[in-house]
Design a protein around this motif. Structure first.
Motif, PDB file in Angstrom:
ATOM      1  N   VAL A  95       0.780  -1.307   0.143  1.00 36.06           N
ATOM      2  CA  VAL A  95      -0.101  -0.112  -0.184  1.00 36.06           C
ATOM      3  C   VAL A  95       0.937   1.150  -0.130  1.00 36.06           C
ATOM      4  CG1 VAL A  95      -1.712   1.368   0.940  1.00 36.06           C
ATOM      5  CG2 VAL A  95      -1.741  -1.358   1.324  1.00 36.06           C
ATOM      6  N   ILE A  99       8.345   6.225  -2.886  1.00 32.04           N
ATOM      7  CA  ILE A  99       9.844   5.564  -3.176  1.00 32.04           C
ATOM      8  C   ILE A  99       9.893   4.549  -1.992  1.00 32.04           C
ATOM      9  CG2 ILE A  99      12.252   6.051  -2.197  1.00 32.04           C
ATOM     10  CD1 ILE A  99      12.181   8.500  -3.775  1.00 32.04           C
ATOM     11  N   GLY A 129       4.901   9.016  -4.761  1.00 32.28           N
ATOM     12  CA  GLY A 129       4.495   9.555  -3.565  1.00 32.28           C
ATOM     13  C   GLY A 129       5.076  11.059  -3.519  1.00 32.28           C
ATOM     14  N   THR A 149      10.048  15.817  -3.720  1.00 31.94           N
ATOM     15  CA  THR A 149      11.467  15.858  -3.263  1.00 31.94           C
ATOM     16  C   THR A 149      12.509  16.106  -4.085  1.00 31.94           C
ATOM     17  OG1 THR A 149      10.593  13.556  -2.310  1.00 31.94           O
ATOM     18  CG2 THR A 149      12.938  13.779  -2.221  1.00 31.94           C
ATOM     19  N   TYR A 150      13.236  16.950  -3.488  1.00 29.09           N
ATOM     20  CA  TYR A 150      14.438  17.756  -4.363  1.00 29.09           C
ATOM     21  C   TYR A 150      15.516  17.029  -4.659  1.00 29.09           C
ATOM     22  CZ  TYR A 150      17.980  21.442  -4.855  1.00 29.09           C
ATOM     23  OH  TYR A 150      18.781  22.231  -5.047  1.00 29.09           O
ATOM     24  N   GLU A 153      20.212  13.889  -0.570  1.00 28.41           N
ATOM     25  CA  GLU A 153      21.038  14.538   0.479  1.00 28.41           C
ATOM     26  C   GLU A 153      20.396  14.062   1.744  1.00 28.41           C
ATOM     27  OE1 GLU A 153      20.205  18.616   0.649  1.00 28.41           O
ATOM     28  OE2 GLU A 153      18.406  18.653  -0.374  1.00 28.41           O
ATOM     29  N   ILE A 438      -7.075   1.838   8.160  1.00 29.20           N
ATOM     30  CA  ILE A 438      -7.106   0.761   7.185  1.00 29.20           C
ATOM     31  C   ILE A 438      -6.903  -0.630   7.753  1.00 29.20           C
ATOM     32  CG2 ILE A 438      -6.837   2.311   5.283  1.00 29.20           C
ATOM     33  CD1 ILE A 438      -3.902   1.313   5.104  1.00 29.20           C
ATOM     34  N   TYR A 579       6.397  16.331   4.814  1.00 29.94           N
ATOM     35  CA  TYR A 579       7.459  15.537   5.602  1.00 29.94           C
ATOM     36  C   TYR A 579       7.067  14.822   6.764  1.00 29.94           C
ATOM     37  CZ  TYR A 579      10.663  19.465   3.882  1.00 29.94           C
ATOM     38  OH  TYR A 579      11.418  20.221   3.227  1.00 29.94           O
ATOM     39  N   SER A 614       8.714   6.422   5.231  1.00 35.35           N
ATOM     40  CA  SER A 614       9.714   7.340   6.084  1.00 35.35           C
ATOM     41  C   SER A 614       9.062   7.659   7.572  1.00 35.35           C
ATOM     42  CB  SER A 614       9.779   8.615   5.274  1.00 35.35           C
ATOM     43  OG  SER A 614       8.932   9.278   5.244  1.00 35.35           O
ATOM     44  N   ARG A 619      12.064  10.096   9.812  1.00 38.80           N
ATOM     45  CA  ARG A 619      12.994  11.121   9.362  1.00 38.80           C
ATOM     46  C   ARG A 619      12.367  11.440   7.890  1.00 38.80           C
ATOM     47  NH1 ARG A 619      17.339   8.711   7.832  1.00 38.80           N
ATOM     48  NH2 ARG A 619      18.582  10.924   7.491  1.00 38.80           N
TER      49      ARG A 619
HETATM   50  C1  FAD Z   1       7.855  18.555  -0.434  1.00 35.60           C
HETATM   51  C2  FAD Z   1       8.791  17.635  -0.089  1.00 35.60           C
HETATM   52  C3  FAD Z   1      10.145  17.707  -0.259  1.00 35.60           C
HETATM   53  C4  FAD Z   1      11.076  16.830   0.032  1.00 35.60           C
HETATM   54  N1  FAD Z   1      12.667  16.765  -0.253  1.00 35.60           N
HETATM   55  C5  FAD Z   1      13.424  15.773   0.055  1.00 35.60           C
HETATM   56  C6  FAD Z   1      14.744  15.894  -0.236  1.00 35.60           C
HETATM   57  O1  FAD Z   1      15.253  16.993  -1.047  1.00 35.60           O
HETATM   58  N2  FAD Z   1      15.524  15.115   0.178  1.00 35.60           N
HETATM   59  C7  FAD Z   1      15.048  13.983   0.832  1.00 35.60           C
HETATM   60  O2  FAD Z   1      15.822  12.919   1.046  1.00 35.60           O
HETATM   61  N3  FAD Z   1      13.708  13.784   1.204  1.00 35.60           N
HETATM   62  C8  FAD Z   1      12.965  14.805   1.028  1.00 35.60           C
HETATM   63  N4  FAD Z   1      11.662  14.688   1.226  1.00 35.60           N
HETATM   64  C9  FAD Z   1      11.310  13.384   2.095  1.00 35.60           C
HETATM   65  C10 FAD Z   1      11.213  12.258   1.229  1.00 35.60           C
HETATM   66  O3  FAD Z   1      10.522  12.841   0.185  1.00 35.60           O
HETATM   67  C11 FAD Z   1      10.443  11.162   1.792  1.00 35.60           C
HETATM   68  O4  FAD Z   1      11.056  10.941   2.765  1.00 35.60           O
HETATM   69  C12 FAD Z   1      10.204   9.986   0.967  1.00 35.60           C
HETATM   70  O5  FAD Z   1      10.083  10.239  -0.437  1.00 35.60           O
HETATM   71  C13 FAD Z   1       8.992   9.431   1.693  1.00 35.60           C
HETATM   72  O6  FAD Z   1       8.482   8.034   0.843  1.00 35.60           O
HETATM   73  P1  FAD Z   1       7.539   7.117   1.511  1.00 35.60           P
HETATM   74  O7  FAD Z   1       7.326   6.269   0.308  1.00 35.60           O
HETATM   75  O8  FAD Z   1       7.735   6.903   2.772  1.00 35.60           O
HETATM   76  O9  FAD Z   1       6.259   8.134   1.378  1.00 35.60           O
HETATM   77  P2  FAD Z   1       5.385   8.962   0.243  1.00 35.60           P
HETATM   78  O10 FAD Z   1       6.349   9.371  -0.898  1.00 35.60           O
HETATM   79  O11 FAD Z   1       4.471   9.809   0.832  1.00 35.60           O
HETATM   80  O12 FAD Z   1       4.528   7.648  -0.458  1.00 35.60           O
HETATM   81  C14 FAD Z   1       3.469   6.994   0.370  1.00 35.60           C
HETATM   82  C15 FAD Z   1       2.498   6.885  -0.550  1.00 35.60           C
HETATM   83  O13 FAD Z   1       1.469   6.209  -0.082  1.00 35.60           O
HETATM   84  C16 FAD Z   1       0.277   6.723  -0.494  1.00 35.60           C
HETATM   85  N5  FAD Z   1      -0.865   6.186   0.346  1.00 35.60           N
HETATM   86  C17 FAD Z   1      -1.249   6.672   1.681  1.00 35.60           C
HETATM   87  N6  FAD Z   1      -2.376   6.239   1.900  1.00 35.60           N
HETATM   88  C18 FAD Z   1      -2.684   5.470   1.043  1.00 35.60           C
HETATM   89  C19 FAD Z   1      -3.843   4.244   0.980  1.00 35.60           C
HETATM   90  N7  FAD Z   1      -4.681   4.056   2.177  1.00 35.60           N
HETATM   91  N8  FAD Z   1      -3.779   3.575  -0.016  1.00 35.60           N
HETATM   92  C20 FAD Z   1      -2.949   3.792  -1.264  1.00 35.60           C
HETATM   93  N9  FAD Z   1      -1.986   4.824  -1.156  1.00 35.60           N
HETATM   94  C21 FAD Z   1      -1.740   5.245   0.097  1.00 35.60           C
HETATM   95  C22 FAD Z   1       0.374   8.088  -0.439  1.00 35.60           C
HETATM   96  O14 FAD Z   1      -0.493   9.070  -1.127  1.00 35.60           O
HETATM   97  C23 FAD Z   1       1.742   8.398  -1.087  1.00 35.60           C
HETATM   98  O15 FAD Z   1       1.795   8.513  -2.401  1.00 35.60           O
HETATM   99  C24 FAD Z   1      10.793  15.515   0.902  1.00 35.60           C
HETATM  100  C25 FAD Z   1       9.282  15.311   1.175  1.00 35.60           C
HETATM  101  C26 FAD Z   1       8.320  16.410   0.655  1.00 35.60           C
HETATM  102  C27 FAD Z   1       7.007  16.173   1.030  1.00 35.60           C
END
Ligand code: FAD
Length: 639
Positions: A95, A99, A129, A149-150, A153, A438, A579, A614, A619
């Motif tokens: 789910v 990343i 995401g 995500t930029y 780093e 959920i 974040y 994350s 973090r």
């Molecule tokens: C604006 C921004 C800038 C950032 N810049 C940096 C950076 O420069 N460098 C860095 O290292 N990190 C950065 N980060 C942090 C980094 O992006 C995140 O830590 C990482 O990408 C998070 O990945 P994730 O898969 O854990 O979460 P997410 O990318 O949030 O992915 C989780 C996904 O699950 C989906 N989801 C949630 N609930 C459900 C559900 N019930 N059913 C189906 N899907 C669902 C969400 O919609 C989302 O798409 C940034 C974060 C943000 C928000």
């Protein structure tokens, strides 16, 4: 200011992408190819389906969170009807297609020999995401922006698991300088500026920033010009004492805690806010606080009154250079840095290419920059890995007693209906705050810990401009606006990679990045995030557009900028759940007192259900999303 933005002029010369601002479910729905069940009739099969090019309100776009919010409000099942069994059975359902979810699929395949059948459910219309790609069409060229995500780093060194993924994707981090036109802005005389606004400082004024975003000297090109200090000292509309204080903070090595050991200093800095440190220990004038109040927002999501002085010192903010403390995180961060023109969306895209090669042509980490994803290929029945977009998981439960069950049933909402699939295992790589709604069978203490992960809201807006001539005339490349709706207006790093060429000449169209962290100074950090989230949900795109026009007109107007003529397109990436919440010594006393952190309890594997993302590591970094995927896969494959 009141003229409509028709973008008519623009259409004569350079064209904005067709289909912009449409919702995916508005696009033609056609049956197609080797997809089965409801996957065959999703909007993703339309030839027009291409989310990266959509403009308007993006990020958590309208329609992406309705099912989850109705679940939270306890109303979802009232109108959901009986779920329809798709008959699909997978080894693993993930789910969340960020990343972490994509990395979890990658690790699981590696752990199980690559034959596993995996389904990734994602509620947004695009994968990645927060790592989101924004594309703009300008005449015959495509311009890219990062919608979230930029860059690669992190204040921590990348773990071997995270580094391993980066290397397997073919990203050579050390090669980054090769793609960066490091001297481009300097050669054009463009330097960082501060925009002082009339409401906060008594006059609208653009002044050289002599001490730009602290610690950013390596790749962000935030380099002050030689005239910056004299210009700032003569022109900044703050009191003379405040100007001298800024100079002292940035240029003098002064120890504000003489007589204390480094450990004692750190302990003291951990218990006080940066604003308080500046006022009470460094004794600065109140204008300095007004100037710096928002410098911490892009990184922490709150102003300097709500971040610990120790965090400020570790981030390289002014005032600590004579304190004998090492900003140790920064050196690692600077060594391991890589920025794609669409940010870490390229990491997500490279992961998708590894998992579903037919969906993203090409074979290198640089050709991915211009490769066009084929969304119709993400969810094909013949593919061992499938990504199902526009699908919100609404119920995840073991088929029977979690201790003995051999299957997990996952229900998800898609296109107004609810469907179920079954899987041997499930990884929740979504947001911690969603999980209690959920996965009701989790223990209450774990649900409580999950719910405490209040994410930090952010607004990342990309604005396509007709050209950079106003920036050039004003000799600016980035602008900090302490009183602005957006605190930062930045030109992106000039990166050319593969076939992609960044804008170079002042007359080239360009994408400018504007960022805002909605927060409410004075409240505890978590409450600021909750209030900021509500603000984001209730702000219309029209309001954002007006704020953008007004801010750019006031800032760049003296350089000849006309918003009605020069703004060609806007993509506002709204991240109410941005974040991951990072613990702070100011607000989370367990950091000083010790004991299990909420995220450790929150991420405990439950039977055949593991938790990645994350938030699970508290973090907000790409490496943490990968680390948590690695841990979750390790735990789930043992159970
Ligand atoms: C604006 C921004 C800038 C950032 N810049 C940096 C950076 O420069 N460098 C860095 O290292 N990190 C950065 N980060 C942090 C980094 O992006 C995140 O830590 C990482 O990408 C998070 O990945 P994730 O898969 O854990 O979460 P997410 O990318 O949030 O992915 C989780 C996904 O699950 C989906 N989801 C949630 N609930 C459900 C559900 N019930 N059913 C189906 N899907 C669902 C969400 O919609 C989302 O798409 C940034 C974060 C943000 C928000």
């Amino acid at each position: 200011m009141h003229r409509r933005i028709t973008r008519r002029d623009f259409l004569n010369g350079v064209a904005v992408t067709a289909g912009a601002a449409m919702m995916p479910w508005d696009l033609a729905v056609t049956g197609a190819g080797a997809r089965d069940g409801q996957a065959a009739v999703g909007p993703e099969n339309s030839p027009n389906y291409y989310p990266p090019a959509l403009t308007g309100l993006r990020g958590s776009h309208p329609g992406s969170f309705d099912a989850a919010h109705s679940l939270r409000d306890g109303t979802f099942w009232d109108s959901a009807g009986t779920p329809e069994d798709t008959g699909e059975i997978y080894d693993l359902v993930i789910v969340g297609g960020g990343i972490s979810g994509l990395a979890a699929a990658h690790f699981y395949r590696k752990a199980t020999g690559g034959k596993a059948r995996i389904l990734i459910l994602e509620n947004h219309d695009d994968f990645g995401g927060h790592a989101k790609r924004n594309e703009f069409r300008a005449g015959d060229r495509t311009l890219l922006g990062y919608g979230g995500t930029y860059s690669i780093e992190s204040p921590e060194p990348y773990s071997s698991a995270a580094k391993g993924v980066i290397e397997e994707l073919g990203i050579e981090v050390s090669s980054f300088p090769k793609y960066l036109e490091r001297n481009l802005y300097g050669a054009n005389g463009r330097v960082p500026k501060i925009f002082f606004d009339k409401e906060t400082f008594g006059a609208d004024k653009l002044v050289d920033d002599p001490c730009p975003f602290p610690g950013g000297e390596t790749f962000d090109l935030a380099v002050a010009g030689p005239e910056a200090w004299p210009h700032f000292m003569a022109e900044a509309p703050i009191s003379e004492q405040a100007r001298k204080d800024v100079s002292r903070l940035c240029r003098e090595k002064k120890d504000y805690f003489p007589g204390l050991s480094a450990a004692q200093k750190e302990d003291r800095l951990a218990r006080t806010s940066y604003a308080r440190f500046l006022t009470e220990s460094a004794g600065v004038h109140g204008d300095v606080i007004r100037l710096y109040q928002r410098i911490s927002e892009p990184l922490f999501g709150v102003g300097i009154e709500a971040i610990a002085a120790l965090d400020a010192s570790e981030s390289g903010y002014p005032g600590f250079s004579g304190m004998g403390l090492e900003p140790e995180g920064l050196s690692n961060e600077r060594k391991y840095f890589f920025h794609f023109p669409d940010g870490n969306a390229s990491i997500a895209r490279l992961l998708v290419r590894k998992l579903i090669p037919q969906a993203l042509p090409g074979n290198s980490a640089t050709d991915v920059v211009t490769a066009r994803a084929d969304y119709a290929k993400l969810d094909e029945s013949a593919s061992p890995v499938r990504i199902r977009l526009n699908s919100t998981a609404v119920r995840v439960k073991h088929a029977g007693d979690p201790a003995r069950a051999t299957e997990v049933e996952i229900a998800y909402a898609r296109g107004g209906k609810v469907y179920t699939v079954k899987a041997g295992r499930c990884i929740l790589a979504c947001w911690n705050v969603v999980i209690p709604y959920i996965c009701e069978e989790l223990p209450d203490a774990q649900k409580h810990a999950l719910a405490s992960a209040q994410k930090v809201p952010l607004l990342y807006t990309n604005v396509l401009l007709r050209n950079a001539s106003a920036f050039q005339k004003l000799e600016a490349n980035s602008i900090y606006a302490p009183g602005g709706y957006y605190t930062h207006v930045d030109m992106d790093l000039p990166v050319s990679m593969g076939e992609y060429r960044c804008p170079r000449a002042p007359e080239d169209p360009l994408v400018v990045h504007m960022s805002k962290s909605p927060c409410h100074a004075g409240l505890p950090a978590r409450d600021q995030h909750i209030a900021g989230r509500m603000e984001l949900y209730t702000t219309t795109f029209e309001t954002m557009e007006r704020k953008i026009r007004e801010q750019l007109a006031r800032t760049l107007g003296p350089g000849g900028f006309d918003p009605a003529r020069d703004i060609l397109a806007i993509t506002a990436n709204r991240w109410p759940h941005g974040y991951a919440y990072e613990y702070s010594t100011l607000w989370d006393k367990f950091l000083l007192e010790g004991g299990e952190t909420p995220c450790e309890l929150a991420r405990k594997t439950h039977g055949r259900i593991a938790i990645a993302n994350s938030d699970a590591g508290a973090r907000a970094y790409t490496d943490e999303a990968i680390n948590q995927a690695w841990r979750a896969v390790g735990e789930i494959t043992k159970s």
